[in-house]
Design an enzyme around this catalytic site. Structure first.
Site, PDB file in Angstrom:
ATOM      1  N   ASP A   3      -0.500   6.819   4.445  1.00 25.24           N
ATOM      2  CA  ASP A   3      -0.037   8.107   3.871  1.00 25.24           C
ATOM      3  C   ASP A   3       0.368   7.957   2.410  1.00 25.24           C
ATOM      4  OD1 ASP A   3       2.371   6.720   4.236  1.00 25.24           O
ATOM      5  OD2 ASP A   3       3.301   8.239   5.513  1.00 25.24           O
ATOM      6  N   GLU A   4       0.657   6.699   1.985  1.00 26.39           N
ATOM      7  CA  GLU A   4       1.141   6.494   0.609  1.00 26.39           C
ATOM      8  C   GLU A   4       0.104   6.881  -0.436  1.00 26.39           C
ATOM      9  OE1 GLU A   4       3.485   3.273  -0.561  1.00 26.39           O
ATOM     10  OE2 GLU A   4       4.443   3.049   1.380  1.00 26.39           O
ATOM     11  N   TYR A  22       0.660  -0.795  -4.854  1.00 29.71           N
ATOM     12  CA  TYR A  22       0.123  -0.900  -3.487  1.00 29.71           C
ATOM     13  C   TYR A  22      -0.633   0.370  -3.123  1.00 29.71           C
ATOM     14  CZ  TYR A  22       0.125  -0.150   1.570  1.00 29.71           C
ATOM     15  OH  TYR A  22      -0.254   0.177   2.850  1.00 29.71           O
ATOM     16  N   LYS A  24      -4.710   0.985  -2.355  1.00 33.47           N
ATOM     17  CA  LYS A  24      -5.231   1.540  -1.100  1.00 33.47           C
ATOM     18  C   LYS A  24      -6.049   2.805  -1.390  1.00 33.47           C
ATOM     19  CE  LYS A  24      -4.463   0.365   2.635  1.00 33.47           C
ATOM     20  NZ  LYS A  24      -5.186  -0.596   3.508  1.00 33.47           N
TER      21      LYS A  24
HETATM   22  P1  NAD Z   1       0.669  -6.962   7.386  1.00 32.36           P
HETATM   23  O1  NAD Z   1       1.092  -7.305   6.004  1.00 32.36           O
HETATM   24  O2  NAD Z   1       1.610  -7.189   8.509  1.00 32.36           O
HETATM   25  O3  NAD Z   1      -0.669  -7.746   7.760  1.00 32.36           O
HETATM   26  C1  NAD Z   1      -1.744  -7.871   6.867  1.00 32.36           C
HETATM   27  C2  NAD Z   1      -2.690  -8.921   7.433  1.00 32.36           C
HETATM   28  O4  NAD Z   1      -3.800  -9.038   6.540  1.00 32.36           O
HETATM   29  C3  NAD Z   1      -2.055 -10.317   7.541  1.00 32.36           C
HETATM   30  O5  NAD Z   1      -2.408 -10.909   8.766  1.00 32.36           O
HETATM   31  C4  NAD Z   1      -2.663 -11.078   6.365  1.00 32.36           C
HETATM   32  O6  NAD Z   1      -2.757 -12.468   6.592  1.00 32.36           O
HETATM   33  C5  NAD Z   1      -4.036 -10.420   6.285  1.00 32.36           C
HETATM   34  N1  NAD Z   1      -4.626 -10.548   4.939  1.00 32.36           N
HETATM   35  C6  NAD Z   1      -4.020 -10.314   3.754  1.00 32.36           C
HETATM   36  N2  NAD Z   1      -4.883 -10.553   2.746  1.00 32.36           N
HETATM   37  C7  NAD Z   1      -6.064 -10.924   3.318  1.00 32.36           C
HETATM   38  C8  NAD Z   1      -7.324 -11.298   2.797  1.00 32.36           C
HETATM   39  N3  NAD Z   1      -7.547 -11.337   1.473  1.00 32.36           N
HETATM   40  N4  NAD Z   1      -8.309 -11.608   3.665  1.00 32.36           N
HETATM   41  C9  NAD Z   1      -8.097 -11.600   5.002  1.00 32.36           C
HETATM   42  N5  NAD Z   1      -6.908 -11.272   5.540  1.00 32.36           N
HETATM   43  C10 NAD Z   1      -5.900 -10.934   4.715  1.00 32.36           C
HETATM   44  O7  NAD Z   1       0.196  -5.453   7.311  1.00 32.36           O
HETATM   45  P2  NAD Z   1       0.336  -4.250   8.348  1.00 32.36           P
HETATM   46  O8  NAD Z   1       1.627  -3.593   8.140  1.00 32.36           O
HETATM   47  O9  NAD Z   1      -0.077  -4.725   9.674  1.00 32.36           O
HETATM   48  O10 NAD Z   1      -0.793  -3.282   7.759  1.00 32.36           O
HETATM   49  C11 NAD Z   1      -2.141  -3.353   8.203  1.00 32.36           C
HETATM   50  C12 NAD Z   1      -2.934  -2.254   7.561  1.00 32.36           C
HETATM   51  O11 NAD Z   1      -2.353  -0.994   7.870  1.00 32.36           O
HETATM   52  C13 NAD Z   1      -2.940  -2.335   6.034  1.00 32.36           C
HETATM   53  O12 NAD Z   1      -4.226  -1.985   5.580  1.00 32.36           O
HETATM   54  C14 NAD Z   1      -1.907  -1.303   5.591  1.00 32.36           C
HETATM   55  O13 NAD Z   1      -2.209  -0.793   4.328  1.00 32.36           O
HETATM   56  C15 NAD Z   1      -2.054  -0.265   6.684  1.00 32.36           C
HETATM   57  N6  NAD Z   1      -0.868   0.563   6.984  1.00 32.36           N
HETATM   58  C16 NAD Z   1       0.342  -0.030   7.270  1.00 32.36           C
HETATM   59  C17 NAD Z   1       1.422   0.784   7.638  1.00 32.36           C
HETATM   60  C18 NAD Z   1       2.774   0.200   7.996  1.00 32.36           C
HETATM   61  O14 NAD Z   1       3.722   0.953   8.218  1.00 32.36           O
HETATM   62  N7  NAD Z   1       2.917  -1.114   8.105  1.00 32.36           N
HETATM   63  C19 NAD Z   1       1.270   2.177   7.706  1.00 32.36           C
HETATM   64  C20 NAD Z   1       0.016   2.729   7.399  1.00 32.36           C
HETATM   65  C21 NAD Z   1      -1.038   1.907   7.051  1.00 32.36           C
HETATM   66  O1  DAU Z   2       3.982   4.868   4.706  1.00 33.97           O
HETATM   67  C1  DAU Z   2       3.151   3.836   5.119  1.00 33.97           C
HETATM   68  C2  DAU Z   2       3.565   2.572   4.420  1.00 33.97           C
HETATM   69  O2  DAU Z   2       4.809   2.189   5.002  1.00 33.97           O
HETATM   70  C3  DAU Z   2       2.569   1.439   4.543  1.00 33.97           C
HETATM   71  O3  DAU Z   2       1.376   1.818   3.916  1.00 33.97           O
HETATM   72  C4  DAU Z   2       3.122   0.167   3.900  1.00 33.97           C
HETATM   73  O4  DAU Z   2       2.248  -0.912   4.089  1.00 33.97           O
HETATM   74  C5  DAU Z   2       4.451  -0.157   4.554  1.00 33.97           C
HETATM   75  O5  DAU Z   2       5.029  -1.273   3.928  1.00 33.97           O
HETATM   76  C6  DAU Z   2       5.392   1.038   4.462  1.00 33.97           C
HETATM   77  O6  DAU Z   2       5.794   1.279   3.091  1.00 33.97           O
HETATM   78  P1  DAU Z   2       7.294   1.694   2.747  1.00 33.97           P
HETATM   79  O7  DAU Z   2       7.564   1.378   1.345  1.00 33.97           O
HETATM   80  O8  DAU Z   2       7.586   3.081   3.205  1.00 33.97           O
HETATM   81  O9  DAU Z   2       8.060   0.683   3.757  1.00 33.97           O
HETATM   82  P2  DAU Z   2       9.335  -0.256   3.561  1.00 33.97           P
HETATM   83  O10 DAU Z   2       9.688  -0.741   4.925  1.00 33.97           O
HETATM   84  O11 DAU Z   2       9.156  -1.242   2.477  1.00 33.97           O
HETATM   85  O12 DAU Z   2      10.447   0.786   3.103  1.00 33.97           O
HETATM   86  C7  DAU Z   2      10.790   1.923   3.881  1.00 33.97           C
HETATM   87  C8  DAU Z   2      11.885   2.682   3.130  1.00 33.97           C
HETATM   88  O13 DAU Z   2      13.077   1.877   3.130  1.00 33.97           O
HETATM   89  C9  DAU Z   2      11.547   2.968   1.683  1.00 33.97           C
HETATM   90  O14 DAU Z   2      12.034   4.247   1.317  1.00 33.97           O
HETATM   91  C10 DAU Z   2      12.322   1.892   0.909  1.00 33.97           C
HETATM   92  C11 DAU Z   2      13.515   1.613   1.795  1.00 33.97           C
HETATM   93  N1  DAU Z   2      14.019   0.211   1.727  1.00 33.97           N
HETATM   94  C12 DAU Z   2      13.144  -0.782   2.070  1.00 33.97           C
HETATM   95  C13 DAU Z   2      13.518  -2.104   1.987  1.00 33.97           C
HETATM   96  C14 DAU Z   2      12.541  -3.206   2.350  1.00 33.97           C
HETATM   97  C15 DAU Z   2      15.321  -0.078   1.338  1.00 33.97           C
HETATM   98  O15 DAU Z   2      16.126   0.854   1.065  1.00 33.97           O
HETATM   99  N2  DAU Z   2      15.689  -1.382   1.248  1.00 33.97           N
HETATM  100  C16 DAU Z   2      14.845  -2.429   1.537  1.00 33.97           C
HETATM  101  O16 DAU Z   2      15.244  -3.619   1.408  1.00 33.97           O
END
Ligand code: NAD
Ligand code: DAU
Length: 348
Positions: free
Chosen positions: A128-129, A154, A158
């Site tokens: 969603d970012e 980031y 994306k």
């Molecule tokens: P994560 O950081 O936990 O995992 C990322 C994985 O990708 C890791 O296993 C890492 O080793 C691997 N990786 C990184 N660089 C690589 C490379 N160059 N080649 C091969 N592997 C590589 O991430 P996540 O939170 O599981 O997110 C997964 C996907 O979902 C991402 O594309 C992210 O943008 C998307 N996403 C995450 C969230 C969230 O809330 N975490 C929400 C929406 C979308």
């Molecule tokens: O919205 C989807 C995204 O959610 C994914 O695409 C990203 O990969 C994932 O990392 C996440 O991004 P956010 O920036 O929203 O997540 P994060 O957990 O880093 O932060 C969530 C909220 O909490 C954000 O408003 C920042 C705040 N925060 C986060 C951290 C790590 C703090 O206030 N303190 C902190 O130390």
């Protein structure tokens, strides 16, 4: 018919949850997990499946074009699902380069190889970012037609990847889909993201560095509900489509923080307001109407149910989190703990 499926980033948080989900849903398919095993990748997450030979693991980098071309030349993948990415916004502010390298160049290598090897389905996991910031004062939502308007490196990386994926549909008629999900929570999330990070710190009676006034809003979804949505998309006959995924669970960071403290029976004086994150988006909120209507998706748990399962998992798997001691994570952690020593005043 059994398919050969490549899941990249399958040792990370969402990817590993999806690998478990996929194997359960499609036991006849051949699953190959490709992961670079960065600090965020953890083979323990899927070790059982590898041992039972339910998946094959390949260590490698999606940004290494030569390696990707050889892999695609050797295996005839039917489906490619790309989770691999650098994902932590704080890290993208400190060091954006690797985000462009992996998220943009890596995605492009996968697209090229998929095109040249006639992959039948390429699915890109997006976020969603890419839509930017909804701001305060309105109750509107991101829809699939909201313009792309990312704010941090980031999100921009994306968004660039999404545009490349879409261009391969328009130009080469490649069978692609893109899903954009809101914030996930659940098992196997690296303890740098808000929920697992604050859970770990609070468990250790350490200060919780809340950015700014703590009133930024995120829309939270249990990770397995994200997985079920992805699975519906990749099992569908839709191509060239974007799907938003979210569960209408909007909470401020302060509400999430207090929820964690209540569960652990800890005092709210652990909350420490620190300097705000740069380009900190105020509110994200997804409209998932399209995937609900077209593919019949619905979340399986409420936020209260999902977060309870997650907290219970953290308690039962404290050793999992304790093992993750990457050097770069320690450095980030120490910067954050230093920030807690100079708390900021808030005007709440
Ligand atoms: P994560 O950081 O936990 O995992 C990322 C994985 O990708 C890791 O296993 C890492 O080793 C691997 N990786 C990184 N660089 C690589 C490379 N160059 N080649 C091969 N592997 C590589 O991430 P996540 O939170 O599981 O997110 C997964 C996907 O979902 C991402 O594309 C992210 O943008 C998307 N996403 C995450 C969230 C969230 O809330 N975490 C929400 C929406 C979308
Ligand atoms: O919205 C989807 C995204 O959610 C994914 O695409 C990203 O990969 C994932 O990392 C996440 O991004 P956010 O920036 O929203 O997540 P994060 O957990 O880093 O932060 C969530 C909220 O909490 C954000 O408003 C920042 C705040 N925060 C986060 C951290 C790590 C703090 O206030 N303190 C902190 O130390």
């Amino acid at each position: 018919m059994a398919k050969k499926v490549l899941i990249t980033g399958g040792a990370g948080f969402i990817g590993s949850n999806y690998v478990h989900y996929y194997v359960q849903q499609h036991p006849k398919d051949e699953v190959i997990v490709l992961d670079k095993l960065t600090y965020a990748g953890n083979l323990d997450n899927i070790a059982g499946l590898i041992k039972e030979r339910k998946v094959t693991f390949v260590e490698g980098d999606i940004a290494d074009q030569d390696f990707i071309n050889k892999l695609f030349g050797r295996e005839q993948f039917h489906t490619v699902i790309n989770f691999a990415a650098e994902t932590h916004v704080d890290r993208s502010i400190i060091d954006p380069h690797i985000f462009v390298h992996t998220n943009v160049m890596g995605t492009h290598n996968l697209l090229l190889a998929s095109r040249d090897n006639e992959v039948k389905r390429y699915h890109q996991i997006s976020t969603d970012e890419v839509y930017g910031d909804l701001g305060t004062g309105s109750k509107n939502y991101f829809t699939e037609s909201t313009p792309i308007n990312p704010n941090c490196p980031y999100a921009a990386s994306k968004a660039a990847a999404d545009l490349l994926v879409m261009s391969y549909y328009e130009t080469y008629k490649m069978p692609i889909t893109i899903s954009r999900c809101s914030n996930n929570y659940g098992p196997y999330q690296f303890p740098e993201k808000l929920i697992p990070f604050f859970f770990k710190l609070a468990s250790e009676n350490k200060p919780l560095p809340v950015y700014g006034d703590g009133l930024n809003v995120r829309d939270w979804l249990y990770v397995l509900d994200h997985c079920s949505a992805i699975d519906l998309i990749v099992s569908s006959t839709k191509y060239g489509e974007v799907y938003n995924i979210g569960g209408h669970n909007e909470y401020t960071n302060l509400e999430i923080t207090k929820h964690i403290l209540r569960f652990l029976g800890k005092d709210e004086n652990l909350i420490t307001f620190v300097e705000d994150r740069k380009a900190h988006d105020r509110r994200y909120a997804m409209d998932p109407a399209k995937i609900e209507r077209e593919l019949g998706w619905a979340p399986s748990v409420t936020f209260d149910q999902g977060i309870k399962k997650t907290f219970d998992w953290y308690v039962e798997n404290a050793a999992w989190s304790a093992k993750l001691t990457d050097r770069s994570h320690k450095a980030l952690l120490s910067t954050k703990m230093e920030a807690c020593k100079v708390p900021q005043k808030t005007t709440r």
